[in-house]
Design a protein around this motif. Structure first.
Motif, PDB file in Angstrom:
ATOM      1  N   PRO A   1       0.801  -1.230   0.000  1.00  0.00           N
ATOM      2  CA  PRO A   1       0.000   0.000   0.000  1.00  0.00           C
ATOM      3  C   PRO A   1       0.831   1.277   0.000  1.00  0.00           C
ATOM      4  N   TYR A   2       2.104   1.163   0.383  1.00  0.00           N
ATOM      5  CA  TYR A   2       2.978   2.334   0.455  1.00  0.00           C
ATOM      6  C   TYR A   2       3.929   2.435  -0.736  1.00  0.00           C
ATOM      7  N   ALA A   3       3.864   1.478  -1.656  1.00  0.00           N
ATOM      8  CA  ALA A   3       4.820   1.428  -2.769  1.00  0.00           C
ATOM      9  C   ALA A   3       4.620   2.604  -3.723  1.00  0.00           C
ATOM     10  N   ASP A   4       5.722   3.059  -4.285  1.00  0.00           N
ATOM     11  CA  ASP A   4       5.680   4.187  -5.206  1.00  0.00           C
ATOM     12  C   ASP A   4       6.686   3.930  -6.335  1.00  0.00           C
ATOM     13  N   GLU A   5       6.194   3.878  -7.552  1.00  0.00           N
ATOM     14  CA  GLU A   5       7.030   3.517  -8.690  1.00  0.00           C
ATOM     15  C   GLU A   5       8.184   4.491  -8.902  1.00  0.00           C
ATOM     16  N   LYS A   6       7.914   5.777  -8.810  1.00  0.00           N
ATOM     17  CA  LYS A   6       8.970   6.760  -9.054  1.00  0.00           C
ATOM     18  C   LYS A   6      10.041   6.680  -7.968  1.00  0.00           C
ATOM     19  N   ARG A   7       9.601   6.589  -6.711  1.00  0.00           N
ATOM     20  CA  ARG A   7      10.564   6.474  -5.631  1.00  0.00           C
ATOM     21  C   ARG A   7      11.388   5.203  -5.777  1.00  0.00           C
ATOM     22  N   ALA A   8      10.742   4.131  -6.223  1.00  0.00           N
ATOM     23  CA  ALA A   8      11.456   2.871  -6.431  1.00  0.00           C
ATOM     24  C   ALA A   8      12.520   3.018  -7.502  1.00  0.00           C
ATOM     25  N   ALA A   9      12.174   3.685  -8.594  1.00  0.00           N
ATOM     26  CA  ALA A   9      13.141   3.884  -9.680  1.00  0.00           C
ATOM     27  C   ALA A   9      14.313   4.732  -9.207  1.00  0.00           C
ATOM     28  N   ASP A  10      14.022   5.782  -8.446  1.00  0.00           N
ATOM     29  CA  ASP A  10      15.083   6.649  -7.925  1.00  0.00           C
ATOM     30  C   ASP A  10      15.987   5.873  -6.958  1.00  0.00           C
ATOM     31  N   SER A  11      15.385   5.032  -6.138  1.00  0.00           N
ATOM     32  CA  SER A  11      16.154   4.257  -5.162  1.00  0.00           C
ATOM     33  C   SER A  11      17.061   3.254  -5.856  1.00  0.00           C
ATOM     34  N   ALA A  12      16.536   2.580  -6.875  1.00  0.00           N
ATOM     35  CA  ALA A  12      17.347   1.614  -7.623  1.00  0.00           C
ATOM     36  C   ALA A  12      18.533   2.302  -8.285  1.00  0.00           C
ATOM     37  N   LYS A  13      18.293   3.494  -8.843  1.00  0.00           N
ATOM     38  CA  LYS A  13      19.363   4.250  -9.490  1.00  0.00           C
ATOM     39  C   LYS A  13      20.406   4.694  -8.483  1.00  0.00           C
ATOM     40  N   TYR A  14      19.952   5.085  -7.298  1.00  0.00           N
ATOM     41  CA  TYR A  14      20.865   5.603  -6.278  1.00  0.00           C
ATOM     42  C   TYR A  14      21.726   4.497  -5.665  1.00  0.00           C
ATOM     43  N   HIS A  15      21.107   3.382  -5.294  1.00  0.00           N
ATOM     44  CA  HIS A  15      21.839   2.337  -4.584  1.00  0.00           C
ATOM     45  C   HIS A  15      22.672   1.447  -5.512  1.00  0.00           C
ATOM     46  N   LYS A  16      22.268   1.346  -6.775  1.00  0.00           N
ATOM     47  CA  LYS A  16      23.071   0.647  -7.791  1.00  0.00           C
ATOM     48  C   LYS A  16      23.344  -0.817  -7.463  1.00  0.00           C
ATOM     49  N   VAL A  17      22.474  -1.433  -6.691  1.00  0.00           N
ATOM     50  CA  VAL A  17      22.598  -2.860  -6.374  1.00  0.00           C
ATOM     51  C   VAL A  17      21.380  -3.554  -6.946  1.00  0.00           C
ATOM     52  N   LYS A  18      21.606  -4.647  -7.646  1.00  0.00           N
ATOM     53  CA  LYS A  18      20.509  -5.337  -8.311  1.00  0.00           C
ATOM     54  C   LYS A  18      19.631  -6.061  -7.304  1.00  0.00           C
ATOM     55  N   ARG A  19      18.476  -5.492  -7.029  1.00  0.00           N
ATOM     56  CA  ARG A  19      17.456  -6.134  -6.202  1.00  0.00           C
ATOM     57  C   ARG A  19      16.137  -5.410  -6.433  1.00  0.00           C
ATOM     58  N   LEU A  20      15.088  -5.921  -5.882  1.00  0.00           N
ATOM     59  CA  LEU A  20      13.773  -5.302  -6.026  1.00  0.00           C
ATOM     60  C   LEU A  20      13.652  -4.108  -5.081  1.00  0.00           C
ATOM     61  N   TYR A  21      13.145  -2.989  -5.617  1.00  0.00           N
ATOM     62  CA  TYR A  21      12.882  -1.792  -4.824  1.00  0.00           C
ATOM     63  C   TYR A  21      11.390  -1.484  -4.942  1.00  0.00           C
ATOM     64  N   LEU A  22      10.743  -1.271  -3.810  1.00  0.00           N
ATOM     65  CA  LEU A  22       9.308  -1.015  -3.798  1.00  0.00           C
ATOM     66  C   LEU A  22       8.976   0.471  -3.780  1.00  0.00           C
ATOM     67  N   GLY A  23       9.922   1.292  -3.379  1.00  0.00           N
ATOM     68  CA  GLY A  23       9.651   2.722  -3.288  1.00  0.00           C
ATOM     69  C   GLY A  23       8.853   3.096  -2.062  1.00  0.00           C
ATOM     70  N   VAL A  24       9.096   2.403  -0.946  1.00  0.00           N
ATOM     71  CA  VAL A  24       8.402   2.714   0.313  1.00  0.00           C
ATOM     72  C   VAL A  24       9.271   3.666   1.119  1.00  0.00           C
ATOM     73  N   ALA A  25       8.694   4.775   1.556  1.00  0.00           N
ATOM     74  CA  ALA A  25       9.448   5.779   2.305  1.00  0.00           C
ATOM     75  C   ALA A  25       9.770   5.283   3.715  1.00  0.00           C
ATOM     76  N   ASN A  26      10.847   5.794   4.281  1.00  0.00           N
ATOM     77  CA  ASN A  26      11.267   5.373   5.619  1.00  0.00           C
ATOM     78  C   ASN A  26      10.199   5.560   6.694  1.00  0.00           C
ATOM     79  N   PRO A  27       9.453   6.673   6.713  1.00  0.00           N
ATOM     80  CA  PRO A  27       8.406   6.805   7.739  1.00  0.00           C
ATOM     81  C   PRO A  27       7.349   5.693   7.654  1.00  0.00           C
ATOM     82  N   ASP A  28       7.059   5.237   6.438  1.00  0.00           N
ATOM     83  CA  ASP A  28       6.093   4.151   6.275  1.00  0.00           C
ATOM     84  C   ASP A  28       6.684   2.820   6.732  1.00  0.00           C
TER      85      ASP A  28
END
Length: 240
Positions: free
Chosen positions: A21-48
């Protein structure tokens, strides 16, 4: 949900259901680009993530919490691993041997700073609870796995932050500084960063000791690590 591109879409582990319910596609894409490690990113913010962790901490027994954290880590989903570390970060846990063993079991799979640091933060609590575990941590310093070596400094940061260490705590601090000294010839960026981080935190409490460390080892360290370590040291005025 974003993964670093591959030929087929990743499977979604069932343990991620509470996150969706907290997943966000754009945040997930940004996170994947930032961390540069191949794994699944959901785009869930830290407060959530914190909200989910608080809910689980309230309703789960300790054994259930350990099992949940281990299952979350095993998903290899970025946010699940962050949550796993948070779930086991607690000062007072009795008994805590199972937590300590679980955290250590994750260490061979450390491969990125964010997930490694959340797990290492949980390790900090277990080391303060039982400083004799520093004997185990010392074995990490000669590991072939860079992230394990780095964890030895990140997990022992509490000793850099003690304002008035007792004699045994001061001795532990010197022991850890010895580990840091053994790392100065390691050119890995994350190792050098961990040295600078440890010394930077210590400089707020014992600037003289950090200055002495840098006088002895600074020429061997990478310049950015020296700069990090020196951030809060008093500036020396130029001679006339």
């Amino acid at each position: 949900m974003t993964d670093i591109p591959d030929d087929k879409a990743p499977e979604i582990p069932v343990e991620t259901a509470d996150f969706m319910p907290y997943a966000d596609e754009k945040r997930a894409a940004d996170s994947a680009k930032y961390h540069k490690v191949k794994r699944l990113y959901l785009g869930v913010a830290n407060p959530d993530i914190d909200t989910l962790v608080k809910t689980w901490r309230t309703k789960d027994t300790l054994d259930e919490r350990i099992a949940r954290a281990d299952a979350l880590w095993a998903t290899d989903v970025h946010e699940c691993r962050i949550a796993a570390g948070k779930l086991l970060t607690q000062a007072r846990i009795r008994p805590d041997d199972a937590v300590w063993e679980t955290l250590q079991s994750w260490m061979p799979t450390f491969d990125a700073w964010a997930v490694a640091d959340h797990a290492a933060t949980a390790m900090q609590k277990r080391l303060i609870a039982d400083p004799s575990r520093l004997d185990i941590v010392e074995t990490w310093t000669t590991s072939d796995h860079m992230w394990t070596r780095r964890a030895a400094l990140v997990a022992t940061l509490p000793w850099a932050k003690m304002n008035n260490p007792k004699p045994d705590e001061a001795a532990a601090r010197e022991r850890i500084l010895g580990w840091a000294a053994s790392y100065v010839t390691d050119r890995a960026w994350f190792i050098q960063k961990s040295i600078g981080w440890w010394l930077r935190d210590l400089s707020k409490r014992d600037p003289e000791r950090v200055a002495a460390f840098l006088a002895e080892h600074g020429a061997t360290m990478k310049p950015f690590a020296v700069k990090e370590a020196s951030k809060y040291l008093p500036k020396v005025a130029d001679a006339d």
